[in-house]
Write an enzyme that holds these catalytic residues in place. Structure first.
Site, PDB file in Angstrom:
ATOM      1  N   CYS A 152     -88.329 -53.044  26.952  1.00 41.66           N
ATOM      2  CA  CYS A 152     -87.658 -52.611  25.714  1.00 41.66           C
ATOM      3  C   CYS A 152     -86.420 -51.758  25.979  1.00 41.66           C
ATOM      4  O   CYS A 152     -85.483 -51.753  25.177  1.00 41.66           O
ATOM      5  CB  CYS A 152     -88.622 -51.822  24.836  1.00 41.66           C
ATOM      6  SG  CYS A 152     -90.212 -52.606  24.570  1.00 41.66           S
TER       7      CYS A 152
ATOM      8  N   HIS B 154     -88.912 -56.661  16.418  1.00 41.79           N
ATOM      9  CA  HIS B 154     -88.686 -56.134  17.764  1.00 41.79           C
ATOM     10  C   HIS B 154     -88.419 -57.260  18.765  1.00 41.79           C
ATOM     11  O   HIS B 154     -89.343 -57.787  19.387  1.00 41.79           O
ATOM     12  CB  HIS B 154     -89.911 -55.321  18.171  1.00 41.79           C
ATOM     13  CG  HIS B 154     -89.794 -54.588  19.467  1.00 41.79           C
ATOM     14  ND1 HIS B 154     -88.605 -54.453  20.161  1.00 41.79           N
ATOM     15  CD2 HIS B 154     -90.736 -53.923  20.205  1.00 41.79           C
ATOM     16  CE1 HIS B 154     -88.819 -53.751  21.253  1.00 41.79           C
ATOM     17  NE2 HIS B 154     -90.102 -53.422  21.305  1.00 41.79           N
TER      18      HIS B 154
END
Length: 366
Positions: A85, A324
């Site tokens: 991420c 996401h």
């Protein structure tokens, strides 16, 4: 030597299986990269390097794929990174380092991820047993210190006494802010007809209460959905900024830090504090912040732990209201921050946690 972002744009963030379902990572990333160059007023042959963050695309060199698909010269090799991420912000810090070292004057940095088109993975075994499918790689060498992300988020909520109601309220507010924000054509590159993030909705406390439980206090309402998306920033040297006679947003500095693997959600606190130290700033110098919302509890914990003003965080909504796309999420936060600072001026912060207990924070100044 300083580094400046002169253009920043992104695609919509679309939950997996949605409008971007058929797009490979190069088909998704190339239009965004091209749009960023057009906004910057640059030609393809002026680019020195392309840096792309990608986490679940199966390896290879996604930066090369996106670069070629965007029509950039074959002389650009492309640099792909995977810090899960955090990679979308790390791409910007790498671009800054290349420019400050004199290795480049123009770098396009960002991330692209397709949850919809991610390859299937098979784990092999030394005893010759049949390969077994798996969804994610290990993030530590110790299984007992490598929890599922939702389980880790629930542990965080328990340890910090952040209740489900508080998490749900954060999620409701994220959706509300996202619905009130209309991305401009400068920020958003329309692909497959998507001109805004389609997941944003009129979330209510009642809807959040009925959401499917994932782990303890963690539900489908207060954690971000898996998604597809891309984002790129054009980063240039101070010399190039003057030559182009344009305004930029300076990358003042940033930091990537590791923390407790079992509680990855709080890793941004250390990264934010390190970034502030490096730039000589304090939290009250930050006018707006884009803090990743992989889980509501993670965002809440980071805002509290870093002593950020909640009123300046995620002004247009966060990942809870978008989704996401792992490798792209950090750059999406940076794109949002870039346009906020272009409007408001001042200094801003982008921060994101990643699996394994790591995080990156970047500070920009308009």
């Amino acid at each position: 030597m300083t580094a400046h972002i002169i253009a920043a744009c992104r695609s919509a963030v679309v939950p997996r299986g949605g409008a971007f379902n058929a797009l490979s990572i190069d088909a998704l990333g190339a239009p965004v990269l091209r749009a960023a160059l057009t906004q910057a007023g640059l030609e393809s042959d002026q680019v020195d390097e392309v840096i792309v963050s990608n986490a679940i695309g199966g390896g290879g060199n996604p930066a090369r794929l996106v670069s070629l698909a965007a029509g950039l010269p074959e002389s650009i090799a492309g640099l792909s990174i995977d810090r899960q991420c955090a990679g979308g912000l790390d791409a910007l810090l790498l671009a800054k380092a290349m420019i400050e070292s004199g290795a480049a004057d123009i770098v396009v940095a960002g991330g692209v991820e397709s949850y919809s088109r991610r390859p299937q993975r098979l784990r092999t075994f030394a005893d010759g047993g049949a390969p077994k499918a798996y969804d994610r790689p290990p993030f530590t060498p110790w299984p007992d210190r490598d929890p599922d992300m939702a389980v880790a988020a629930n542990t965080l909520s328990t340890s910090l006494s952040i209740t489900k109601d508080v998490q749900d309220a954060w999620a409701v507010d994220s959706h509300k802010k996202a619905l009130n924000h209309t991305p401009t054509s400068v920020e958003m590159v329309v692909i497959e007809g998507q001109s805004r993030d389609p997941f944003s909705r009129k979330m209510t406390p009642a809807l959040a209460t009925r959401a499917k439980q994932v782990s303890g206090t963690i539900t489908a309402a207060n954690m971000a959905v898996a998604a597809d998306g891309a984002a790129f920033c054009v980063v240039v040297s101070e010399k190039m900024l003057r030559a182009l006679r344009c305004e930029g947003v300076e990358i003042l500095g940033g930091a990537t830090k590791g923390d407790t693997p079992e509680l990855p959600g709080i890793a941004p606190i250390a990264a934010i504090k390190a970034a502030l130290r490096k730039t000589g700033l304090r939290t009250n110098d930050i006018k707006c912040a884009e803090v990743m919302e992989a889980f509501a509890v993670q965002a809440i914990a980071c805002v509290q732990g870093a002593n950020l003003d909640p009123a300046c965080v995620n002004l247009g909504g966060g990942a809870l209201a978008r989704g996401h796309p792992i490798g792209a999420s950090g750059t999406i936060n940076a794109v949002r921050l870039f346009h906020e600072l272009r409007t408001q001026g001042g200094r801003g912060l982008a921060a994101i946690a990643a699996a394994g207990g790591i995080a990156t924070a970047v500070i920009l100044s308009a």
